[in-house]
Design a protein around this motif. Structure first.
Motif, PDB file in Angstrom:
ATOM      1  N   GLY A 129      -3.826   1.432 -11.899  1.00  0.00           N
ATOM      2  CA  GLY A 129      -3.816   1.460 -10.311  1.00  0.00           C
ATOM      3  C   GLY A 129      -3.524   0.118  -9.757  1.00  0.00           C
ATOM      4  O   GLY A 129      -4.694  -0.812  -9.344  1.00  0.00           O
ATOM      5  N   VAL A 130      -2.322  -0.387 -10.074  1.00  0.00           N
ATOM      6  CA  VAL A 130      -2.294  -1.916  -9.319  1.00  0.00           C
ATOM      7  C   VAL A 130      -2.290  -1.993  -7.851  1.00  0.00           C
ATOM      8  O   VAL A 130      -2.674  -2.934  -7.303  1.00  0.00           O
ATOM      9  N   VAL A 131      -1.659  -0.847  -7.323  1.00  0.00           N
ATOM     10  CA  VAL A 131      -1.444  -0.724  -5.827  1.00  0.00           C
ATOM     11  C   VAL A 131      -2.322   0.378  -5.510  1.00  0.00           C
ATOM     12  O   VAL A 131      -2.361   1.693  -6.142  1.00  0.00           O
ATOM     13  N   LYS A 132      -2.970   0.312  -4.443  1.00  0.00           N
ATOM     14  CA  LYS A 132      -3.848   1.072  -3.981  1.00  0.00           C
ATOM     15  C   LYS A 132      -2.940   2.499  -3.027  1.00  0.00           C
ATOM     16  O   LYS A 132      -1.952   2.152  -2.552  1.00  0.00           O
ATOM     17  N   GLU A 133      -3.330   3.494  -3.406  1.00  0.00           N
ATOM     18  CA  GLU A 133      -2.550   4.970  -3.159  1.00  0.00           C
ATOM     19  C   GLU A 133      -3.216   5.675  -2.057  1.00  0.00           C
ATOM     20  O   GLU A 133      -4.506   5.833  -2.149  1.00  0.00           O
ATOM     21  N   PHE A 134      -2.775   5.988  -0.822  1.00  0.00           N
ATOM     22  CA  PHE A 134      -3.561   6.676   0.228  1.00  0.00           C
ATOM     23  C   PHE A 134      -2.797   8.114   0.252  1.00  0.00           C
ATOM     24  O   PHE A 134      -1.660   8.180   0.916  1.00  0.00           O
ATOM     25  N   ILE A 135      -3.226   9.140  -0.124  1.00  0.00           N
ATOM     26  CA  ILE A 135      -2.808  10.388  -0.288  1.00  0.00           C
ATOM     27  C   ILE A 135      -3.492  11.451   0.455  1.00  0.00           C
ATOM     28  O   ILE A 135      -4.647  11.588   0.690  1.00  0.00           O
ATOM     29  N   GLN A 136      -2.692  12.297   1.209  1.00  0.00           N
ATOM     30  CA  GLN A 136      -2.810  13.235   1.894  1.00  0.00           C
ATOM     31  C   GLN A 136      -4.020  13.004   3.147  1.00  0.00           C
ATOM     32  O   GLN A 136      -3.927  12.139   3.864  1.00  0.00           O
ATOM     33  N   GLN A 137      -5.292  13.558   2.877  1.00  0.00           N
ATOM     34  CA  GLN A 137      -6.465  13.312   3.860  1.00  0.00           C
ATOM     35  C   GLN A 137      -6.773  12.090   3.920  1.00  0.00           C
ATOM     36  O   GLN A 137      -7.125  11.452   5.001  1.00  0.00           O
ATOM     37  N   ALA A 160       0.914  -1.136   0.040  1.00  0.00           N
ATOM     38  CA  ALA A 160      -0.057  -0.030  -0.069  1.00  0.00           C
ATOM     39  C   ALA A 160       0.873   1.349   0.133  1.00  0.00           C
ATOM     40  O   ALA A 160       1.891   1.212   0.707  1.00  0.00           O
ATOM     41  N   ILE A 161       0.766   2.227  -0.854  1.00  0.00           N
ATOM     42  CA  ILE A 161       1.491   3.258  -0.871  1.00  0.00           C
ATOM     43  C   ILE A 161       0.732   4.516  -0.107  1.00  0.00           C
ATOM     44  O   ILE A 161      -0.358   4.709  -0.242  1.00  0.00           O
TER      45      ILE A 161
END
Length: 392
Positions: free
Chosen positions: A322-330, A290-291
């Motif tokens: 989007g192979v991998v989920k990205e969790f960005i900022q908020q 997870a990124i």
């Protein structure tokens, strides 16, 4: 043993831990191709071990974020003035090699152009992500550009710059040297229990804005997986004690590693990681991840308006999806990140689908030999430069 004749002096500059690694492999490859080349400049411990004379430690200059750069301006300005003086002085280099670190290095390239020093840019500015108009600025001050993504040369079509796709530098360093079970046992860990990687990055600002979120996510995961074990690689830009101090308040069973990053990745069942080069290293091994991406609110607000790619993580950018989920900022909350890692660990179909996507990324990255190709560029320009000076 007789001293080898000098075939050229090469100034090499990077301000990133990943650039330090790429620079080291380039110096090693150059040593095989053209042993008389002498390297000096800005870098880290990897480049130093490879034989580079470090004038300015790269970790003193590394910074992430548009606003954060302001606090680093005095150090950046001092470094720039020192390198500029060398470029224009009697001991100027025969070639300037720039690795990533775009804004600083493009200013330095302009000075090299004025001084008549040819420039090789390796791991070039990501113009495909933002400010595509920079291609003309780059072409004006760079002689040879070593493109690490196959789509980059097309961006410079029609401009007066020699662009060559050399492949990705990570492929030169990719090696898994230990079997998973023996690696974990050597660390005092149980191969039969879950192993979760915590990869907080190599920059001070990544620690400031992302590390706490990653560790808070690990605390939540420990509640769901009481027998979970955690691995945290220590980047060359940090001291081991820095990481121990970072982890201590969370009361987690975290084992620090400072050996092969690929052995650490292979030992993990899932990884929480910052974005950037490390996501490609993880993709090469094939470990689900997870990124997480966070920075100063103002830097993010500005960057969001400039960046023109749909993903933050390099693994997803190379994949084109989007192979991998990205969790960005908020959206980068410990609860959401922990749920994603839990899904990876408990849902075999989801895990298999992600591994298949990572395998496709491996295929897209091509073959090794990148460092040798760039070393050839440097050697050719150096020999031309020294020949020109001798004939003058």
């Amino acid at each position: 043993m007789p001293t080898l004749p000098t075939t050229g002096r090469v100034m090499i500059v990077t301000g990133e831990a990943s650039g330090d690694l790429h620079g080291a492999h380039l110096i090693e490859a150059a040593g095989h191709l053209d042993p008389g080349l002498q390297f000096f400049g800005v870098g880290g411990p990897c480049m130093a071990r490879a034989g580079c004379e470090i004038l300015i430690p790269g970790e003193e200059l590394a910074v992430m974020g548009l606003v954060e750069v302001l606090g680093h301006l005095p150090a950046l300005w001092r470094a720039f003035r020192r390198l500029k003086k060398i470029l224009h002085g009697p001991q100027r280099p025969d070639v300037l090699v720039l690795i990533d670190f775009a804004e600083f290095n493009l200013l330095l390239a302009a000075q090299a152009k004025k001084a008549g020093v040819p420039v090789v840019y390796y791991v070039s500015p990501q113009v495909w992500a933002w400010r595509r108009g920079r291609v003309r600025r780059i072409a004006a001050v760079v002689d040879r550009l070593a493109a690490i993504f196959p789509f980059e040369p097309e961006l410079y079509k029609g401009l007066d710059i020699d662009v060559e796709y050399v492949g990705h530098p990570l492929l030169d360093a990719f090696e898994i040297s230990s079997e998973r079970c023996s690696y974990l046992r050597a660390l005092g860990l149980d191969p039969d229990r879950p192993v979760i990687g915590l990869f907080p990055g190599s920059r001070k600002n990544e620690l400031k804005y992302i590390a706490t979120t990653i560790l808070q996510s690990a605390v939540l995961l420990r509640r769901s997986f009481p027998d979970a074990q955690f691995l945290l690689p220590v980047a060359s830009s940090f001291r081991r004690q820095d990481m121990q101090d970072l982890v201590a308040p969370f009361g987690l069973p975290v084992t620090l590693t400072d050996g092969s990053i690929y052995d650490t990745i292979k030992a993990c069942d899932a990884i929480i990681t910052v974005s950037g080069t490390v996501t490609l290293q993880i993709a090469l091994v094939g470990t689900p991840m997870a990124i997480v991406y966070k920075m100063a609110p103002l830097s993010y607000a500005i960057g969001k308006r400039l960046i023109r790619v749909p993903f933050i993580g390099l693994a997803n950018i190379v994949a084109g999806r989007g192979v991998v989920k990205e969790f960005i900022q908020q959206q980068a909350t410990p609860d959401q990140i922990a749920r994603e890692i839990e899904a990876i660990l408990t849902n075999p179909d989801y895990n298999d689908a992600m591994r298949a996507g990572l395998a496709a990324i491996q295929h897209r990255m091509g073959e090794g030999g990148c460092a040798a190709r760039v070393a050839r560029m440097v050697s050719e320009l150096s020999r031309k430069s020294t020949a020109k000076e001798r004939s003058a």
